[in-house]
Enzyme design. Structure first.
Site, short mmCIF file in Angstrom:
data_model
loop_
_atom_site.label_atom_id
_atom_site.label_comp_id
_atom_site.label_asym_id
_atom_site.label_seq_id
_atom_site.Cartn_x
_atom_site.Cartn_y
_atom_site.Cartn_z
N GLY A 128 -1.91 7.96 7.45
CA GLY A 128 -0.79 7.16 6.91
C GLY A 128 0.35 8.01 6.24
O GLY A 128 1.32 7.51 5.41
N LYS A 129 0.41 9.61 6.61
CA LYS A 129 1.31 10.04 6.27
C LYS A 129 2.95 9.92 6.71
O LYS A 129 3.87 9.91 5.86
CB LYS A 129 1.24 11.61 6.85
CG LYS A 129 0.21 12.22 6.32
CD LYS A 129 -0.22 13.74 6.76
CE LYS A 129 0.00 13.57 8.35
NZ LYS A 129 -1.14 13.36 8.95
N VAL B 89 4.03 6.70 7.66
CA VAL B 89 4.31 5.43 6.75
C VAL B 89 4.70 5.69 5.48
O VAL B 89 5.44 5.17 4.78
CB VAL B 89 3.11 4.61 7.02
CG1 VAL B 89 3.56 3.29 6.03
CG2 VAL B 89 2.82 4.09 8.54
N LYS C 37 10.34 16.47 10.27
CA LYS C 37 8.97 16.83 11.03
C LYS C 37 9.18 18.22 11.65
O LYS C 37 9.73 18.06 12.63
CB LYS C 37 8.53 15.66 11.91
CG LYS C 37 7.20 15.80 12.72
CD LYS C 37 6.24 15.16 11.95
CE LYS C 37 4.88 15.60 12.46
NZ LYS C 37 3.64 15.02 11.86
N GLU D 24 7.32 16.08 6.56
CA GLU D 24 5.98 15.76 7.07
C GLU D 24 5.32 16.77 7.83
O GLU D 24 5.58 17.23 9.19
CB GLU D 24 6.00 14.33 7.74
CG GLU D 24 4.68 14.04 8.09
CD GLU D 24 4.62 12.56 8.98
OE1 GLU D 24 5.40 11.87 9.11
OE2 GLU D 24 3.39 12.62 9.39
N ALA E 129 2.16 18.35 10.24
CA ALA E 129 1.28 17.81 11.08
C ALA E 129 -0.15 17.77 10.66
O ALA E 129 -0.67 18.62 10.22
CB ALA E 129 1.22 18.57 12.42
N GLY E 130 -1.03 16.49 11.07
CA GLY E 130 -2.32 16.62 10.85
C GLY E 130 -2.66 16.96 9.27
O GLY E 130 -1.88 16.60 8.32
N PRO F 109 -1.28 -0.60 0.09
CA PRO F 109 -2.22 -1.52 0.85
C PRO F 109 -1.84 -1.54 2.27
O PRO F 109 -0.63 -1.08 2.83
CB PRO F 109 -1.82 -2.81 0.39
CG PRO F 109 -0.55 -2.95 -0.20
CD PRO F 109 -0.03 -1.53 -0.81
N LEU G 214 -0.30 -3.00 5.51
CA LEU G 214 0.73 -3.91 5.70
C LEU G 214 0.61 -4.91 6.76
O LEU G 214 0.54 -3.86 8.07
CB LEU G 214 2.12 -3.33 5.36
CG LEU G 214 2.19 -2.73 3.87
CD1 LEU G 214 3.64 -1.93 3.84
CD2 LEU G 214 2.12 -3.69 2.92
N1 LIG Z 1 0.23 0.97 4.75
C1 LIG Z 1 0.00 0.62 6.19
N2 LIG Z 1 -0.04 -0.67 6.42
C2 LIG Z 1 -0.05 -0.77 7.74
N3 LIG Z 1 -0.39 0.10 8.62
C3 LIG Z 1 -0.18 1.31 8.52
C4 LIG Z 1 -0.04 1.78 7.16
N4 LIG Z 1 -0.25 3.36 6.90
C5 LIG Z 1 -0.24 3.80 8.17
N5 LIG Z 1 -0.65 2.57 9.25
C6 LIG Z 1 -0.56 2.75 10.55
O1 LIG Z 1 -1.75 3.59 10.80
C7 LIG Z 1 -1.35 4.38 11.93
C8 LIG Z 1 -1.60 5.92 11.53
O2 LIG Z 1 -0.41 5.98 10.54
P1 LIG Z 1 0.46 7.01 10.28
O3 LIG Z 1 1.40 7.03 9.19
O4 LIG Z 1 1.20 7.60 11.49
O5 LIG Z 1 -0.28 8.32 10.09
P2 LIG Z 1 -0.27 10.06 10.03
O6 LIG Z 1 1.01 10.29 9.69
O7 LIG Z 1 -1.24 10.41 8.87
O8 LIG Z 1 -0.81 10.50 11.63
C9 LIG Z 1 -0.15 4.02 12.45
O9 LIG Z 1 -0.32 2.96 13.54
C10 LIG Z 1 0.43 3.06 11.26
O10 LIG Z 1 1.45 2.40 11.70
MG LIG Z 2 2.66 11.46 11.17
#
Ligand SMILES: Nc1ncnc2c1ncn2[C@@H]1O[C@H](COP(=O)(O)OP(=O)(O)O)[C@@H](O)[C@H]1O
Ligand SMILES: [Mg+2]
Length: 205
Positions: A14-15, A17, A32, A97, A99-100, A181, A183
């Site tokens: 979720g980074k 987001v 990024k 942000e 990676a990983g 949470p 969303l």
């Molecule tokens: N708070 C949240 N509510 C709903 N979906 C989320 C939330 N956080 C992450 N996601 C979903 O989970 C997946 C991974 O999130 P992402 O932010 O891309 O992770 P990372 O950047 O750590 O790889 C994506 O599809 C993203 O839309």
């Molecule tokens: Mg990411």
């Protein structure tokens, strides 16, 4: 200067987001350094969609292969150079942000945390709340602090788990920045509202 690294315990935690919510809240520039995997929406594109008031800077590296940046670069035949990974000079807040997770290699001799240490910015660790998170999150924080990086706090994503969240932030002695949470729907409006309600941006200033 409000500049942060957003890292996490893992990929898909979720980074992006969280970084979008933070970039919108701070009206920050988002960067990024290396995007590995160009199919579908990239992280920068997701931030542009979820954070309309953020300024999305171009990535230093756009790699085709969806895997660790060091391997994506090898497959793509690209050399990752230190100079290209210098922090962009921007006026105002900056959200970077990684990676990983914290020890992902950009090259075999350059792990994410080593890069963060060069930039010397406070790191926000994004962590899930599900079982297993305590060890993963403490390990991530330890790898950062071992390199002398300040940890600005942990931001949790998912269902509330007060026992795990409290254990992590007390043991590591870092701020609990709140918990986003899951969303549904996830869009710029729901993210901005959830960020304002759940995330302690005040602890970051
Ligand atoms: N708070 C949240 N509510 C709903 N979906 C989320 C939330 N956080 C992450 N996601 C979903 O989970 C997946 C991974 O999130 P992402 O932010 O891309 O992770 P990372 O950047 O750590 O790889 C994506 O599809 C993203 O839309
Ligand atoms: Mg990411």
């Amino acid at each position: 200067m409000t500049r942060f690294i957003v890292t996490g315990t893992d990929t898909d935690v979720g980074k992006t987001v969280f970084a979008a919510g933070l970039s919108q809240a701070l009206k920050a520039s988002y960067w990024k350094p290396a995007q590995a995997g160009l199919e579908g929406e990239t992280d920068s594109q997701a931030v542009a969609r979820l954070a309309p008031e953020a300024t999305v800077l171009p990535e230093a590296y756009r790699l085709e292969t969806p895997c660790s940046p060091h391997e994506a670069a090898r497959v793509d035949g690209v050399q990752i150079d230190d100079a290209a990974l210098a922090l962009p000079q921007v006026d105002g807040p900056l959200v970077v942000e990684g990676a990983g997770g914290v020890l992902v290699p950009y090259r075999e001799d350059l792990l994410a945390a080593d890069l963060f240490a060069r930039w010397s910015l406070p790191a926000i660790v994004v962590a899930r709340t599900t079982l297993g998170t305590i060890s993963h999150t403490l390990l991530s924080i330890e790898a950062l602090t071992t390199r002398g990086l300040p940890v600005a706090g942990v931001a949790f994503i998912g269902e509330e788990e007060p026992v795990a969240e409290g254990a992590i932030t007390r043991i590591a002695e870092v701020p609990h920045l709140g918990r986003l949470p899951r969303l549904a729907p996830l869009d710029a409006d729901t993210l901005a509202a959830a960020f304002a309600t759940h995330i302690r941006v005040d602890l970051l200033s």
